[in-house]
Design a protein around this motif. Structure first.
Motif, PDB file in Angstrom:
ATOM      1  N   TYR A 298       4.028  22.002  -8.484  1.00 57.61           N
ATOM      2  CA  TYR A 298       4.959  22.406  -7.442  1.00 57.61           C
ATOM      3  C   TYR A 298       4.279  22.546  -6.086  1.00 57.61           C
ATOM      4  N   GLY A 299       2.986  22.679  -6.098  1.00 55.49           N
ATOM      5  CA  GLY A 299       2.263  22.789  -4.832  1.00 55.49           C
ATOM      6  C   GLY A 299       1.786  21.459  -4.302  1.00 55.49           C
ATOM      7  N   GLY A 300       2.163  20.366  -4.989  1.00 60.73           N
ATOM      8  CA  GLY A 300       1.683  19.045  -4.595  1.00 60.73           C
ATOM      9  C   GLY A 300       2.099  18.635  -3.205  1.00 60.73           C
ATOM     10  N   ALA A 301       3.284  19.097  -2.762  1.00 62.25           N
ATOM     11  CA  ALA A 301       3.775  18.707  -1.442  1.00 62.25           C
ATOM     12  C   ALA A 301       2.946  19.315  -0.316  1.00 62.25           C
ATOM     13  N   LYS A 302       2.115  20.322  -0.633  1.00 65.77           N
ATOM     14  CA  LYS A 302       1.287  20.949   0.389  1.00 65.77           C
ATOM     15  C   LYS A 302       0.001  20.170   0.648  1.00 65.77           C
ATOM     16  N   THR A 303      -0.331  19.265  -0.243  1.00 66.58           N
ATOM     17  CA  THR A 303      -1.543  18.471  -0.046  1.00 66.58           C
ATOM     18  C   THR A 303      -1.318  17.476   1.084  1.00 66.58           C
ATOM     19  N   PRO A 304      -2.394  16.991   1.708  1.00 65.94           N
ATOM     20  CA  PRO A 304      -2.253  16.096   2.862  1.00 65.94           C
ATOM     21  C   PRO A 304      -1.532  14.796   2.511  1.00 65.94           C
ATOM     22  N   ILE A 305      -0.746  14.303   3.452  1.00 69.23           N
ATOM     23  CA  ILE A 305      -0.084  13.010   3.303  1.00 69.23           C
ATOM     24  C   ILE A 305      -1.022  11.924   3.802  1.00 69.23           C
ATOM     25  N   HIS A 306      -1.210  10.901   3.001  1.00 72.93           N
ATOM     26  CA  HIS A 306      -2.099   9.801   3.372  1.00 72.93           C
ATOM     27  C   HIS A 306      -1.255   8.653   3.920  1.00 72.93           C
ATOM     28  N   LEU A 307      -1.060   8.678   5.232  1.00 75.28           N
ATOM     29  CA  LEU A 307      -0.215   7.671   5.869  1.00 75.28           C
ATOM     30  C   LEU A 307      -0.774   6.266   5.697  1.00 75.28           C
ATOM     31  N   ASP A 308      -2.086   6.171   5.543  1.00 65.18           N
ATOM     32  CA  ASP A 308      -2.679   4.848   5.364  1.00 65.18           C
ATOM     33  C   ASP A 308      -2.361   4.256   3.996  1.00 65.18           C
ATOM     34  N   MET A 309      -1.787   5.075   3.095  1.00 63.71           N
ATOM     35  CA  MET A 309      -1.446   4.592   1.760  1.00 63.71           C
ATOM     36  C   MET A 309       0.048   4.300   1.612  1.00 63.71           C
ATOM     37  N   VAL A 310       0.810   4.429   2.713  1.00 63.03           N
ATOM     38  CA  VAL A 310       2.260   4.224   2.624  1.00 63.03           C
ATOM     39  C   VAL A 310       2.589   2.805   2.167  1.00 63.03           C
ATOM     40  N   THR A 311       1.981   1.825   2.798  1.00 64.30           N
ATOM     41  CA  THR A 311       2.267   0.430   2.436  1.00 64.30           C
ATOM     42  C   THR A 311       1.893   0.147   0.988  1.00 64.30           C
ATOM     43  N   ARG A 312       0.704   0.619   0.590  1.00 63.26           N
ATOM     44  CA  ARG A 312       0.250   0.415  -0.780  1.00 63.26           C
ATOM     45  C   ARG A 312       1.187   1.100  -1.770  1.00 63.26           C
ATOM     46  N   THR A 313       1.609   2.329  -1.440  1.00 64.57           N
ATOM     47  CA  THR A 313       2.482   3.092  -2.324  1.00 64.57           C
ATOM     48  C   THR A 313       3.841   2.417  -2.480  1.00 64.57           C
ATOM     49  N   VAL A 314       4.437   2.020  -1.356  1.00 61.73           N
ATOM     50  CA  VAL A 314       5.748   1.364  -1.405  1.00 61.73           C
ATOM     51  C   VAL A 314       5.661   0.067  -2.209  1.00 61.73           C
ATOM     52  N   THR A 315       4.588  -0.674  -2.032  1.00 58.16           N
ATOM     53  CA  THR A 315       4.408  -1.921  -2.772  1.00 58.16           C
ATOM     54  C   THR A 315       4.327  -1.672  -4.272  1.00 58.16           C
ATOM     55  N   LEU A 316       3.537  -0.672  -4.663  1.00 62.00           N
ATOM     56  CA  LEU A 316       3.378  -0.371  -6.087  1.00 62.00           C
ATOM     57  C   LEU A 316       4.674   0.159  -6.694  1.00 62.00           C
ATOM     58  N   VAL A 317       5.398   1.003  -5.953  1.00 58.21           N
ATOM     59  CA  VAL A 317       6.674   1.518  -6.454  1.00 58.21           C
ATOM     60  C   VAL A 317       7.674   0.374  -6.603  1.00 58.21           C
ATOM     61  N   PHE A 318       7.670  -0.544  -5.635  1.00 56.74           N
ATOM     62  CA  PHE A 318       8.562  -1.711  -5.713  1.00 56.74           C
ATOM     63  C   PHE A 318       8.247  -2.552  -6.943  1.00 56.74           C
ATOM     64  N   GLU A 319       6.969  -2.771  -7.202  1.00 55.32           N
ATOM     65  CA  GLU A 319       6.571  -3.566  -8.360  1.00 55.32           C
ATOM     66  C   GLU A 319       6.968  -2.878  -9.667  1.00 55.32           C
ATOM     67  N   ALA A 320       6.796  -1.545  -9.714  1.00 54.65           N
ATOM     68  CA  ALA A 320       7.199  -0.806 -10.912  1.00 54.65           C
ATOM     69  C   ALA A 320       8.711  -0.878 -11.100  1.00 54.65           C
ATOM     70  N   GLY A 321       9.447  -0.830  -9.975  1.00 54.93           N
ATOM     71  CA  GLY A 321      10.899  -0.865 -10.032  1.00 54.93           C
ATOM     72  C   GLY A 321      11.478  -2.198 -10.475  1.00 54.93           C
ATOM     73  N   LEU A 322      10.648  -3.236 -10.541  1.00 56.05           N
ATOM     74  CA  LEU A 322      11.121  -4.520 -11.055  1.00 56.05           C
ATOM     75  C   LEU A 322      11.394  -4.462 -12.550  1.00 56.05           C
ATOM     76  N   TYR A 323      10.782  -3.494 -13.241  1.00 51.69           N
ATOM     77  CA  TYR A 323      10.961  -3.298 -14.678  1.00 51.69           C
ATOM     78  C   TYR A 323      10.730  -4.579 -15.472  1.00 51.69           C
ATOM     79  N   ARG A 324       9.785  -5.391 -15.015  1.00 49.83           N
ATOM     80  CA  ARG A 324       9.412  -6.629 -15.696  1.00 49.83           C
ATOM     81  C   ARG A 324      10.614  -7.551 -15.918  1.00 49.83           C
ATOM     82  N   MET A 325      11.628  -7.399 -15.076  1.00 51.06           N
ATOM     83  CA  MET A 325      12.827  -8.250 -15.159  1.00 51.06           C
ATOM     84  C   MET A 325      13.231  -8.724 -13.762  1.00 51.06           C
ATOM     85  N   ASN A 326      12.247  -8.819 -12.871  1.00 54.79           N
ATOM     86  CA  ASN A 326      12.515  -9.270 -11.507  1.00 54.79           C
ATOM     87  C   ASN A 326      13.563  -8.410 -10.800  1.00 54.79           C
TER      88      ASN A 326
END
Length: 421
Positions: A298-326
């Motif tokens: 629950y305290g995870g939101a207090k940790t620093p935000i890594h803005l330099d990882m936004v692109t990488r994070t969005v890309t990985l979430v998008f790939e996971a969201g494909l659910y191996r079915m495009n």
């Protein structure tokens, strides 16, 4: 073998503890499968809440109390088996096939969640031995995620108490029950055969590809589905929505973000009243964690935000969201989405999706975290998207609450359209 059977039977006792919900007029509008699913949600939440405060045997005391409350409402015996329209035979067979495939995947160890083996199962075993929440075990620094809400391990501990031992196989099979519950709730509220089949096939695939069986995500989705359907398709189901939100908050950390998303999507006095039980439960759990020095997730939101990882994070979430079915699980609902009376389920979808990315960008190296959890976490916004589709398909139908009020004024049978499911 008997331990497995009795452990699984423990899950089947939960609807008995939620029978009091059958007194509600909103629940009486549902078919039998929907009633059982709603009672299961209420029973699981009530059992976990009692077991978090009192010894386990008090959970059994819910049964006579639930039966007394049920019959005190003067419900006619015929009301237990209402003659509502059921799904077409062909649709039912397809839905049962997807549930059967889920059971097959579980029994062949193809869908097992690692979380069950690492902390949900061990927690349940220790809770069963301790007769309640084992603070000493949670405080052990080698134990992962000590601050995760306790509904799942407490329900598993209840089944352990009844069976005299823990069953890993029965714990896994509980996810198939959750899938069946989600399907029953959606069809009971909408009467949409094709839409229900879409939900069943999508969740069955996501459970398999995301290794969700045995974890907290299936019960979380069950509570979330109840909440979404109660707030989308009815106007007289505030108590059911409150049960769903409270159950979500007491099941997983992500349940708290779901509660926040629902409150923001339906901001107003009504939703604040509905969310009050969830907020009380969440506050009590946080107070317990703080008092015992167990705050972590629950305290995870207090940790620093890594803005330099936004692109990488969005890309990985998008790939996971494909659910191996495009991305087919997302593409089909989006293509089916039509005009909407209200944007509520879509707002929940957008907010929970945004919350997922928000928490992931707090990690300097999100690759493992996303690969291990994203396909399970993304099932929440995906389910909200499918509910939005079902609502758009029902735009020409008067909501059950409005239909009941109108029929009462006009002297007609209130069980029309959606009310006949």
């Amino acid at each position: 073998m008997m331990t497995h059977v009795l452990f699984f039977a423990g899950f089947l006792t939960l609807p008995l503890f939620g029978l009091w919900t059958w007194r509600l007029s909103s629940v009486q509008q549902l078919n039998l499968a929907g009633r059982i699913a709603v009672a299961g949600c209420a029973g699981a939440l009530g059992t976990a809440l009692l077991m978090s405060v009192f010894p386990f045997w008090t959970a059994a005391a819910q049964l006579p109390l639930s039966l007394a409350l049920l019959w005190s409402g003067g419900l006619q015996p015929a009301g237990f088996f209402p003659r509502r329209a059921e799904a077409r035979r062909s649709t039912s067979l397809y839905i049962l096939a997807f549930i059967a495939l889920t059971v097959y995947g579980i029994l062949t160890a193809r869908e097992s969640a690692g979380d069950l083996h690492f902390f949900w199962g061990p927690k349940a075993i220790h809770f069963a031995k301790a007769g309640g929440i084992d603070v000493a075990f949670l405080a052990n620094k080698t134990h992962p995620n000590p601050d995760y809400p306790p509904l799942v391990p407490l329900v598993f501990a209840w089944c352990t108490y009844l069976a005299g031992g823990f069953s890993w196989w029965a714990a896994l099979l509980s996810s198939a029950l959750c899938l069946a519950g989600c399907v029953a709730i959606v069809h009971s509220f909408t009467g949409d055969d094709a839409g229900t089949l879409l939900l069943a096939s999508t969740l069955a695939w996501c459970f398999a590809i995301g290794y969700a069986a045995g974890g907290a995500d299936p019960p979380l989705l069950l509570f979330e589905t109840l909440t979404l359907c109660a707030l989308t398709f009815r106007k007289d189901t505030d108590l059911l929505a409150a049960i769903g939100l409270a159950g979500a908050a007491f099941t997983k950390v992500e349940g708290a973000t779901f509660v926040i998303a629902v409150v923001l999507a339906m901001f107003g006095k009504r939703i604040l009243k509905i969310a009050a039980p969830a907020l009380v439960i969440l506050s009590a759990w946080l107070a317990f964690l703080i008092a015992n020095g167990l705050i972590f997730g629950y305290g995870g939101a207090k940790t620093p935000i890594h803005l330099d990882m936004v692109t990488r994070t969005v890309t990985l979430v998008f790939e996971a969201g494909l659910y191996r079915m495009n991305g087919l699980p997302w593409i089909v609902p989006i293509l089916l989405l039509a005009y909407r009376r209200r944007a509520f389920p879509l707002l929940v979808c957008a907010l929970t999706l945004g919350a997922t990315i928000f928490f992931y960008i707090h990690s300097r190296n999100p690759d493992w975290w996303i690969s291990a959890s994203a396909m399970r976490v993304l099932m929440t916004p995906l389910t909200a998207l499918i509910v939005a589709v079902l609502q758009s398909r029902a735009d020409g139908v008067v909501p059950q609450g409005e239909e009941a009020e109108r029929s009462g004024r006009e002297g007609r049978d209130p069980r029309g359209a959606l009310g006949q499911v």
